[in-house]
Design a protein around this motif. Structure first.
Motif, PDB file in Angstrom:
ATOM      1  N   ARG A 195       0.858  -1.184   0.000  1.00  0.00           N
ATOM      2  CA  ARG A 195       0.000   0.000   0.000  1.00  0.00           C
ATOM      3  C   ARG A 195       0.893   1.232   0.000  1.00  0.00           C
ATOM      4  NH1 ARG A 195      -5.314   0.910   0.904  1.00  0.00           N
ATOM      5  NH2 ARG A 195      -5.673  -1.206   1.645  1.00  0.00           N
ATOM      6  N   MET A 196       0.688   2.096  -0.971  1.00  0.00           N
ATOM      7  CA  MET A 196       1.495   3.295  -1.116  1.00  0.00           C
ATOM      8  C   MET A 196       0.876   4.434  -0.313  1.00  0.00           C
ATOM      9  SD  MET A 196       3.512   1.759  -3.207  1.00  0.00           S
ATOM     10  CE  MET A 196       4.570   2.995  -3.934  1.00  0.00           C
ATOM     11  N   ARG A 197       1.570   5.564  -0.301  1.00  0.00           N
ATOM     12  CA  ARG A 197       1.054   6.742   0.389  1.00  0.00           C
ATOM     13  C   ARG A 197      -0.304   7.143  -0.194  1.00  0.00           C
ATOM     14  NH1 ARG A 197       5.295  11.434   1.255  1.00  0.00           N
ATOM     15  NH2 ARG A 197       6.167   9.674   2.420  1.00  0.00           N
ATOM     16  N   GLY A 198      -1.223   7.536   0.680  1.00  0.00           N
ATOM     17  CA  GLY A 198      -2.553   7.930   0.232  1.00  0.00           C
ATOM     18  C   GLY A 198      -3.501   6.764   0.038  1.00  0.00           C
ATOM     19  N   GLY A 199      -3.060   5.540   0.386  1.00  0.00           N
ATOM     20  CA  GLY A 199      -3.923   4.377   0.276  1.00  0.00           C
ATOM     21  C   GLY A 199      -3.904   3.692  -1.071  1.00  0.00           C
ATOM     22  N   THR A 200      -3.044   4.150  -1.990  1.00  0.00           N
ATOM     23  CA  THR A 200      -2.966   3.523  -3.304  1.00  0.00           C
ATOM     24  C   THR A 200      -2.356   2.132  -3.188  1.00  0.00           C
ATOM     25  OG1 THR A 200      -2.710   5.673  -4.363  1.00  0.00           O
ATOM     26  CG2 THR A 200      -2.026   3.748  -5.635  1.00  0.00           C
ATOM     27  N   LEU A 201      -2.925   1.170  -3.917  1.00  0.00           N
ATOM     28  CA  LEU A 201      -2.442  -0.208  -3.923  1.00  0.00           C
ATOM     29  C   LEU A 201      -1.709  -0.513  -5.216  1.00  0.00           C
ATOM     30  CD1 LEU A 201      -5.665  -1.898  -2.526  1.00  0.00           C
ATOM     31  CD2 LEU A 201      -3.455  -1.873  -1.362  1.00  0.00           C
ATOM     32  N   ARG A 202      -0.784  -1.481  -5.131  1.00  0.00           N
ATOM     33  CA  ARG A 202      -0.126  -1.994  -6.333  1.00  0.00           C
ATOM     34  C   ARG A 202      -0.878  -3.233  -6.789  1.00  0.00           C
ATOM     35  NH1 ARG A 202       5.126  -0.322  -7.126  1.00  0.00           N
ATOM     36  NH2 ARG A 202       4.652  -0.935  -9.264  1.00  0.00           N
ATOM     37  N   PHE A 203      -1.528  -3.163  -7.944  1.00  0.00           N
ATOM     38  CA  PHE A 203      -2.266  -4.309  -8.476  1.00  0.00           C
ATOM     39  C   PHE A 203      -1.365  -5.089  -9.424  1.00  0.00           C
ATOM     40  CE2 PHE A 203      -5.565  -1.673  -6.794  1.00  0.00           C
ATOM     41  CZ  PHE A 203      -6.489  -2.570  -6.296  1.00  0.00           C
ATOM     42  N   GLN A 204      -0.297  -5.644  -8.872  1.00  0.00           N
ATOM     43  CA  GLN A 204       0.685  -6.354  -9.669  1.00  0.00           C
ATOM     44  C   GLN A 204       0.279  -7.808  -9.845  1.00  0.00           C
ATOM     45  OE1 GLN A 204       4.018  -5.274  -7.084  1.00  0.00           O
ATOM     46  NE2 GLN A 204       4.812  -3.954  -8.691  1.00  0.00           N
ATOM     47  N   ALA A 205       0.931  -8.461 -10.811  1.00  0.00           N
ATOM     48  CA  ALA A 205       0.571  -9.842 -11.125  1.00  0.00           C
ATOM     49  C   ALA A 205       0.681 -10.744  -9.911  1.00  0.00           C
ATOM     50  CB  ALA A 205       1.461 -10.350 -12.261  1.00  0.00           C
ATOM     51  N   GLN A 206       1.722 -10.569  -9.099  1.00  0.00           N
ATOM     52  CA  GLN A 206       1.923 -11.448  -7.950  1.00  0.00           C
ATOM     53  C   GLN A 206       0.769 -11.364  -6.962  1.00  0.00           C
ATOM     54  OE1 GLN A 206       5.438 -10.189  -5.858  1.00  0.00           O
ATOM     55  NE2 GLN A 206       4.967  -8.038  -6.135  1.00  0.00           N
TER      56      GLN A 206
END
Length: 544
Positions: free
Chosen positions: A485-496
């Motif tokens: 989870r990045m700053r500001g609540g952003t998520l990484r929707f990566q393949a893994q």
């Protein structure tokens, strides 16, 4: 061998509050009703003696209860520290606790001296084996802060300390390896190793021969004598086959008044929330397998995820031909991505960009990949394509500076990734890398994804049905549990992380539910998608 500078060691010392020590000892089962003089407990980095004080009080009470002389417990605790000043302080503290317990000063001094010695737990050849307990708060020291020769010795002694590891990983490894069958390790420690790359081999070690009995997340708890940003958790591990695992999340305000209730709740077979709402407990039938990152979230959320892991196959599944991938990385987007390049038209491959997915429907922005790949996966012959050759040569300086070009100079005009031409005409679900909520968008075919987009293709799924499932709060819960989870609540929707999502088999979904999922996907209605998904998965709304 070079010693660790005192300032490095002291920087890694974080002293634990007494009530937290008592909580850890209770969770480990290190209690006065047991005959502790007949058992062996190790404190691998005793510091000023916070854990030893609690252990001494319990050993004292145990000896009284079991009608033993104190000297029977002379070797019941083995504590280590690198610093002479800590060894002296710990011995004084143990002596004073034992004297306060009614034992004579000479025998208290003898026991305290035997319990604590100056040594490096990770390297000392005389560390006891086959012990019953390893408990404490291992030091927080990054390996790069350790002198090079000692760092190499640590890595050789503790092979789980890979990459940019922290020293505490080695304490976990050596402590676990020193346990007798049924022995328990209980640490309060930063929990980053549970999810990041450098903890992978430690997680694999645990999965191969140990049981995760309890995890207690304490990020917002005032657990230490000083304010630190350590993100602590209590972890109780046992040298045994994996059994039921208790997962606890504590909240701000959790304190000594809650600890006894928490211990009682963990012993209960039912999910439970503390009377004042300062903690939540759930029981998992087992722990998460393998070395992949352990999920994060509320206990009820983790229990739901583990139940779905047991009941449903993974999203990426050879039996349905469902595959997760990432779009093309070029290493020079300003050259390879264009809306108008003077090259042979067949070398322009329509490219899907993140901006094409913003509305929830695929809306092509007119970008192309200047494509150097033939359909057979080989680089094209530039001599046969004079316009493409001239285009690349105008940008040759930038292309040849790339690492991928330096490795194979003759292939200086390649993109980092090959283009899989079989993907172009296939329908694909596209996922932007960075979003606060899962955002599947259907490309019905004819485009190739850019590397900021992940994609799903399938032989068996109607992608609009699958898109409805993946728009739901259930899919979001999986990604939130595993993703960064990045700053500001952003998520990484990566393949893994997308691969960790579990889905029912497509043929098990009724025609009614399939139609409802399609409608929710087409309308971009995540709430409606979640309602159908809850029914399809057979779970309750409160668990999402």
């Amino acid at each position: 061998m070079t010693a660790i500078p005192a300032e490095s060691v002291e920087h890694g010392e974080v002293f634990t509050r007494r009530w937290v020590v008592d909580l850890v000892l209770d969770l480990a089962g290190y209690t006065a009703d047991r005959d502790l003089a007949a058992l062996v407990a190790v404190e691998p980095a005793c510091g000023g003696g916070a854990f030893l004080a609690g252990m001494a009080a319990r050993v004292s009470a145990s000896c009284r209860k079991h009608d033993r002389p104190l000297l029977d417990a002379k070797w019941a605790v083995q504590a280590f520290d690198l610093l002479a000043v800590n060894v002296a302080a710990s011995r004084r503290l143990v002596r004073d606790v034992l004297v306060d317990g009614g034992w004579s000063l000479p025998e208290a001094r003898e026991v305290a001296t035997a319990w604590v010695r100056q040594a490096d737990y990770l390297l000392d050849p005389h560390v006891p084996e086959a012990v019953d307990f390893v408990v404490g708060n291992p030091p927080y020291v990054r390996l790069e802060d350790v002198p090079a020769d000692r760092m190499l010795a640590y890595r050789a002694a503790c092979p789980t300390m890979t990459g940019r590891s922290d020293l505490y990983v080695g304490f976990y490894e050596r402590g676990l390896r020193c346990l007798a069958p049924g022995g328990v390790l209980a640490f309060i420690c930063a929990d980053r190793w549970m999810r990041n790359q450098y903890g992978r081999q430690l997680r694999e070690l645990i999965a191969a021969g140990y049981s995760v009995d309890v995890t207690v997340t304490m990020h917002d708890v005032d657990a230490f004598e000083e304010q630190v940003s350590a993100y602590p958790a209590v972890t109780v591990l046992r040298r045994a086959e994996q059994g039921v695992a208790a997962v606890v999340d504590t909240r701000r305000g959790f304190g000594p008044q809650d600890a006894p209730e928490l211990v009682e709740a963990i012993c209960s077979a039912e999910p439970r929330v503390g009377l004042d709402g300062h903690f939540e407990v759930a029981q998992l039938p087992h722990w998460f397998a393998g070395g992949d990152s352990w999920p994060a979230g509320s206990p009820s959320r983790l229990a739901m995820i583990e139940t779905l892991n047991d009941r449903f196959p993974a999203l990426e599944d050879p039996s349905t031909g469902t595959r997760v991938g990432i779009g093309v990385a070029t290493g020079a987007d300003s050259v390879f991505i264009t809306t108008d390049a003077d090259v042979e038209p067949r070398r322009l491959l329509p490219l899907s960009m993140v901006k094409d997915t913003t509305s929830g429907r695929h809306s092509w922005s007119g970008h192309y990949l200047v494509n150097p790949w033939d359909a057979d996966g080989q680089l094209v012959n530039l001599d046969a394509l004079p316009r493409l050759r001239a285009y690349y040569q105008r940008h040759a300086a930038a292309l040849k500076r790339r690492h991928v070009a330096g490795k194979r100079p003759a292939h200086w005009y390649r993109t980092i990734d090959k283009v899989d031409h079989s993907l172009v005409d296939r329908p694909k679900l596209l996922f932007p890398d960075l979003k606060t909520a899962i955002h599947p968008v259907l490309d019905e075919g004819g485009f190739y994804p850019h590397h900021n987009l992940y994609y799903i293709v399938s032989d068996a799924w109607d992608l609009r049905v699958l898109g409805g499932l993946l728009l739901s709060g259930v899919a979001q819960a999986f990604v939130e549990a595993y993703a960064v989870r990045m700053r500001g609540g952003t998520l990484r929707f990566q393949a893994q992380y997308l691969r960790r999502i579990r889905v029912p088999r497509p043929e098990t979904i009724s025609a009614t539910d399939r139609a409802a999922l399609v409608a929710a996907f087409d309308e971009r209605n995540a709430r409606a998608a979640t309602e159908v998904a809850l029914r399809v998965y057979g779970i309750a709304a409160m668990e999402v």
